[in-house]
Design a protein around this motif. Structure first.
Motif, PDB file in Angstrom:
ATOM      1  N   PHE A  91       0.826  -1.201   0.000  1.00 60.07           N
ATOM      2  CA  PHE A  91       0.000   0.000   0.000  1.00 60.07           C
ATOM      3  C   PHE A  91       0.865   1.258   0.000  1.00 60.07           C
ATOM      4  CE2 PHE A  91      -2.783  -3.299   1.259  1.00 60.07           C
ATOM      5  CZ  PHE A  91      -4.067  -2.899   0.929  1.00 60.07           C
ATOM      6  N   SER A  95       0.858   0.174   5.687  1.00 58.24           N
ATOM      7  CA  SER A  95      -0.389  -0.437   6.094  1.00 58.24           C
ATOM      8  C   SER A  95      -0.083  -1.779   6.734  1.00 58.24           C
ATOM      9  CB  SER A  95      -1.242  -0.600   4.842  1.00 58.24           C
ATOM     10  OG  SER A  95      -2.477  -1.123   5.132  1.00 58.24           O
ATOM     11  N   LEU A  96       0.120  -1.748   8.046  1.00 58.57           N
ATOM     12  CA  LEU A  96       0.485  -2.978   8.760  1.00 58.57           C
ATOM     13  C   LEU A  96      -0.394  -3.116   9.996  1.00 58.57           C
ATOM     14  CD1 LEU A  96       4.322  -2.470   8.413  1.00 58.57           C
ATOM     15  CD2 LEU A  96       3.011  -4.234   7.275  1.00 58.57           C
ATOM     16  N   PHE A  97      -0.102  -4.139  10.805  1.00 64.14           N
ATOM     17  CA  PHE A  97      -0.886  -4.396  12.013  1.00 64.14           C
ATOM     18  C   PHE A  97      -0.052  -3.998  13.227  1.00 64.14           C
ATOM     19  CE2 PHE A  97      -1.613  -7.810   8.854  1.00 64.14           C
ATOM     20  CZ  PHE A  97      -2.830  -7.363   8.390  1.00 64.14           C
ATOM     21  N   ASP A  98      -0.405  -2.882  13.857  1.00 66.03           N
ATOM     22  CA  ASP A  98       0.434  -2.312  14.912  1.00 66.03           C
ATOM     23  C   ASP A  98       0.605  -3.219  16.127  1.00 66.03           C
ATOM     24  OD1 ASP A  98       1.033  -0.137  13.481  1.00 66.03           O
ATOM     25  OD2 ASP A  98      -0.297   1.254  14.525  1.00 66.03           O
ATOM     26  N   ASN A  99      -0.370  -4.093  16.375  1.00 63.43           N
ATOM     27  CA  ASN A  99      -0.288  -4.920  17.582  1.00 63.43           C
ATOM     28  C   ASN A  99       0.303  -6.298  17.334  1.00 63.43           C
ATOM     29  OD1 ASN A  99      -1.515  -3.201  19.694  1.00 63.43           O
ATOM     30  ND2 ASN A  99      -3.191  -3.181  18.238  1.00 63.43           N
ATOM     31  N   LEU A 100       0.824  -6.528  16.137  1.00 58.98           N
ATOM     32  CA  LEU A 100       1.459  -7.816  15.858  1.00 58.98           C
ATOM     33  C   LEU A 100       2.961  -7.594  15.638  1.00 58.98           C
ATOM     34  CD1 LEU A 100      -1.043  -9.508  13.358  1.00 58.98           C
ATOM     35  CD2 LEU A 100      -0.927  -9.771  15.823  1.00 58.98           C
ATOM     36  N   GLU A 163       6.707  -4.456   4.595  1.00 58.35           N
ATOM     37  CA  GLU A 163       5.663  -4.507   3.560  1.00 58.35           C
ATOM     38  C   GLU A 163       6.107  -5.401   2.403  1.00 58.35           C
ATOM     39  OE1 GLU A 163       2.746  -2.940   2.518  1.00 58.35           O
ATOM     40  OE2 GLU A 163       2.289  -1.524   4.116  1.00 58.35           O
ATOM     41  N   LEU A 166       6.136  -9.008   3.402  1.00 55.38           N
ATOM     42  CA  LEU A 166       4.761  -9.479   3.540  1.00 55.38           C
ATOM     43  C   LEU A 166       4.153  -9.807   2.172  1.00 55.38           C
ATOM     44  CD1 LEU A 166       2.979  -9.848   5.976  1.00 55.38           C
ATOM     45  CD2 LEU A 166       2.147  -7.527   5.687  1.00 55.38           C
TER      46      LEU A 166
ATOM     47  N   VAL B 208      -7.402 -10.107  15.294  1.00 55.58           N
ATOM     48  CA  VAL B 208      -6.619  -8.930  15.702  1.00 55.58           C
ATOM     49  C   VAL B 208      -6.133  -8.185  14.465  1.00 55.58           C
ATOM     50  CG1 VAL B 208      -4.489  -8.181  16.835  1.00 55.58           C
ATOM     51  CG2 VAL B 208      -5.963  -9.854  17.947  1.00 55.58           C
ATOM     52  N   ALA B 209      -5.735  -8.928  13.443  1.00 54.00           N
ATOM     53  CA  ALA B 209      -5.291  -8.300  12.191  1.00 54.00           C
ATOM     54  C   ALA B 209      -6.431  -7.494  11.569  1.00 54.00           C
ATOM     55  CB  ALA B 209      -4.785  -9.359  11.220  1.00 54.00           C
ATOM     56  N   ARG B 211      -8.968  -6.194  13.131  1.00 53.77           N
ATOM     57  CA  ARG B 211      -9.201  -5.020  13.989  1.00 53.77           C
ATOM     58  C   ARG B 211      -8.192  -3.919  13.670  1.00 53.77           C
ATOM     59  NH1 ARG B 211      -7.559  -5.764  20.018  1.00 53.77           N
ATOM     60  NH2 ARG B 211      -5.588  -5.426  18.972  1.00 53.77           N
ATOM     61  N   ASP B 212      -6.916  -4.315  13.508  1.00 54.03           N
ATOM     62  CA  ASP B 212      -5.873  -3.318  13.252  1.00 54.03           C
ATOM     63  C   ASP B 212      -5.974  -2.730  11.847  1.00 54.03           C
ATOM     64  OD1 ASP B 212      -4.891  -3.659  15.742  1.00 54.03           O
ATOM     65  OD2 ASP B 212      -2.919  -4.412  15.157  1.00 54.03           O
ATOM     66  N   ASN B 213      -6.302  -3.547  10.855  1.00 56.97           N
ATOM     67  CA  ASN B 213      -6.249  -3.076   9.475  1.00 56.97           C
ATOM     68  C   ASN B 213      -6.967  -4.067   8.562  1.00 56.97           C
ATOM     69  OD1 ASN B 213      -5.510  -2.170   6.946  1.00 56.97           O
ATOM     70  ND2 ASN B 213      -3.459  -1.618   7.599  1.00 56.97           N
ATOM     71  N   ARG B 216      -5.762  -4.467   4.761  1.00 55.34           N
ATOM     72  CA  ARG B 216      -4.506  -5.222   4.633  1.00 55.34           C
ATOM     73  C   ARG B 216      -4.773  -6.715   4.795  1.00 55.34           C
ATOM     74  NH1 ARG B 216      -0.840  -6.390   2.313  1.00 55.34           N
ATOM     75  NH2 ARG B 216       1.345  -5.889   2.570  1.00 55.34           N
ATOM     76  N   LEU B 220      -4.066  -9.859   2.129  1.00 55.50           N
ATOM     77  CA  LEU B 220      -3.314 -11.082   2.415  1.00 55.50           C
ATOM     78  C   LEU B 220      -4.128 -12.328   2.052  1.00 55.50           C
ATOM     79  CD1 LEU B 220      -1.589 -10.356   5.850  1.00 55.50           C
ATOM     80  CD2 LEU B 220      -0.576 -10.318   3.579  1.00 55.50           C
TER      81      LEU B 220
END
Lengths: 254, 342
Positions: A91, A95-100, A163, A166, B208-209, B211-213, B216, B220
């Motif tokens: 993106f 655009s990622l997952f902040d909590n992972l 990114e 991924l 969780v993914a 929820r975060d985005n 994205r 995937l």
């Protein structure tokens, strides 16, 4: 002619058009991307590059026209289905997952085609089967030492590198990169160029970038978009010296 | 870029897998938490009036079901009373008409809640934020209306009365609430365990993914709406177990179980306890149920003013809720301690 142009295209669009309430963001685009090539889309802001990307990856449905991937009509398919057919995208805005963690990102991507994600009755430890491959991918982008960190604390350049890892984790036939070097420092740009060169081996890549240095170093073919239409297509050198392109970028000469 | 192949793999991830001291600390922490939870679950009817203990257990599980959506999918359901209430009526009717043991009636109620959750969830998960909350609320109100009109089955405003507590041939009466608690708490713990399992599964990772985005996650290759729908139905099933327990415990089912204030109350408990923690819901449920009981017995009838004020204070001062704030303080103290030692 450059190599690859006489091969069959991996991706073709025919008369691809997208209207937003009367505004035509993408107009009648015929694009052919040869197998194994690196194809750049350039153009001034608002030329329709990101809209085109969203059409190709299924995030937007075209108003008319068709998209063919590897002989299969993918027009109007959902993003997740297009991803399963071998199209990965990055993106423009990170655009990622902040909590992972970085590792968890890659495990998630690698688990995607397996259906493991639906098993709500299994332990998340089952995702560890992807650990070796995840670490390999992180190694490719030079990030093994950040594997266990939450992505929320990453620096910008690190996020961009993740990114790429991924997108690569999906082992795509076609990699769509939306401004892979946007907002990067000069060193990071050069690092990213090397990285994209490395990961594009054996793959087809379409990318958008404003940085002509990036386009010149990576692209086999360049398509210049203006107001939703393809203005010129050719090699970087052909395009760079084209008068229409110069006019589009610099305005009408006196 | 220049990662040498000779370099050993980093040992930073899952520190606790490698560092024996961190591993020991983690297992001590788990043991401690587990012991506290066990003592709380087993000791509850000794400290509070047993029927109130059952109420706390039922609301605790209900709050966990809401937290599963709110904390881990990022979707606020404002219509969870639909699943609690549908299960309460279904469990009550099953117990009344078929003379089945009450655990069977409760499971039957939970299944009914899951069935009704499929069409509601199908429409709701296509929306997010306030629209998701509104769609769930609208359906819950619709079900309330149906229950109110369908008097032959639900008893309308009189409710469903005389629900028996039969347990494999034994009729439990009101005074035996103490034993009743220990039977239903097994169902409550099983529901809580299921929620924990869901959160700590590959499925939970995808949630969780999302929820975060969510865009994205789609890129995937995950069908986000399918995942949200499954989470919604599972959450409804857990809420259903809670609602069934509540109905059997009280021996009657009223329209109150389907009321929008019931949906509001469980959200209040979840937020007060701390969302995204699973443990928070039970803490919030205990606080609210005990508070309401004290206020009601003292003859004070402005309960809403008190719980409303607590809610406002909680949102303004403790965004993480009771559990989240406590956890944060402990984490900070531990970090400070570790810093001083090194």
């Amino acid at each position: 002619m450059t190599a690859g142009t006489d091969q069959r295209p991996l991706l073709s669009t025919r008369a691809l058009t997208k209207n937003f309430r009367g505004f035509t963001a993408v107009r009648h685009v015929d694009l052919d991307v040869a197998v194994g090539s690196i194809h750049a889309l350039v153009g001034p802001n608002g030329a329709g590059k990101t809209t085109l990307f969203n059409l190709l990856s299924g995030f937007l449905t075209p108003t008319s026209g068709t998209i063919i991937l590897d002989g299969q009509d993918i027009t109007g398919k959902q993003p997740e289905n297009i991803a399963h057919l071998g199209v990965a995208r990055s993106f423009q805005i990170t655009s990622l997952f902040d909590n992972l963690t970085a590792l968890e990102h890659l495990e998630l991507a690698l688990a995607s085609p397996t259906g493991l994600g639906l098993r709500f009755w299994r332990s998340s430890r089952t995702l560890r089967r992807f650990r070796t491959r995840s670490l390999d991918l992180l190694d490719k982008v030079g990030m093994t030492d950040l594997a266990d960190r939450n992505v929320g604390e990453f620096a910008y350049g690190q996020k961009r590198a993740l990114e790429l890892a991924l997108a690569l984790a999906l082992d795509p036939k076609l990699l769509l990169l939306d401004e892979p070097t946007a907002g990067m420092s000069l060193e990071d740009v050069d690092r990213t160029i090397e990285l994209v060169k490395q990961i594009s081996a054996g793959r087809t890549v379409v990318f958008v970038d404003h940085n002509m240095h990036v386009v010149g170093s990576l692209a086999d073919r360049v398509s210049v978009l203006q107001q939703g239409e393809i203005l010129v297509e050719g090699t970087y050198d052909e395009v760079r010296t084209d008068e229409k392109v110069i006019t589009a970028y610099l305005g009408q000469a006196q | 870029m220049s990662t040498d192949l000779e370099t050993p793999l980093p040992t930073k991830f899952d520190v606790s897998d490698f560092d024996p001291r961190a591993r020991r600390a983690r297992s001590i922490r788990r043991l401690l938490l587990g012991t506290i939870a066990l003592v709380a679950v087993l000791g509850l009817p000794w400290w509070v009036y047993p029927p109130i203990a059952v109420d706390i257990a039922a609301w605790a599980l209900f709050a966990i079901s809401v937290d599963l959506l709110l904390g881990f999918v990022g979707a606020l359901s404002f219509g969870h009373a639909a699943f609690w209430g549908v299960s309460a009526y279904s469990a009550g009717l099953i117990a009344q008409n078929f003379g089945l043991p009450f655990p069977v009636a409760i499971v039957g109620g939970a299944i009914a809640a899951m069935i009704i959750a499929v069409p509601i969830g199908y429409l709701a998960v296509r929306r997010s934020g306030i629209y998701f909350a509104m769609v769930t609320l609208a359906f819950a109100q619709m079900i309330w209306f149906v229950a109110n009109q369908w008097k032959d089955v639900t008893g309308g405003e009189n409710g469903l009365q005389g629900v028996p507590k039969s347990f494999f041939g034994i009729e439990l009466i009101e005074t035996e609430a103490f034993y009743f608690y220990y039977v239903v708490v097994i169902l409550i713990v099983a529901g809580a365990w299921l929620a924990w399992r869901i959160v700590n599964s590959p499925f939970g990772r995808v949630l969780v993914a999302i929820r975060d985005n969510s865009a994205r996650t789609r890129a995937l290759g995950y069908d986000v709406e399918k995942y949200k729908l499954i989470a919604f139905v599972l959450s409804a099933g857990i809420a259903g177990v809670a609602g069934g327990v509540f109905a059997i415990s009280h021996g009657f089912v009223s329209l109150q179980e389907l009321d929008w204030t019931t949906s509001g109350k469980v959200v209040l408990m979840t937020v007060l306890g701390g969302m995204g923690t699973l443990w928070g819901g039970p803490v919030g449920a205990a606080v609210i149920v005990l508070l309401e009981d004290r206020l009601a017995t003292s003859g004070f009838d402005g309960i809403g003013i008190i719980t409303g004020s607590i809610f406002i204070l909680c949102v303004l001062l403790f965004r993480r809720g009771i559990w989240g704030t406590a956890k944060n303080l402990i984490d900070r103290a531990r970090a400070g301690y570790a810093k001083r030692r090194s």
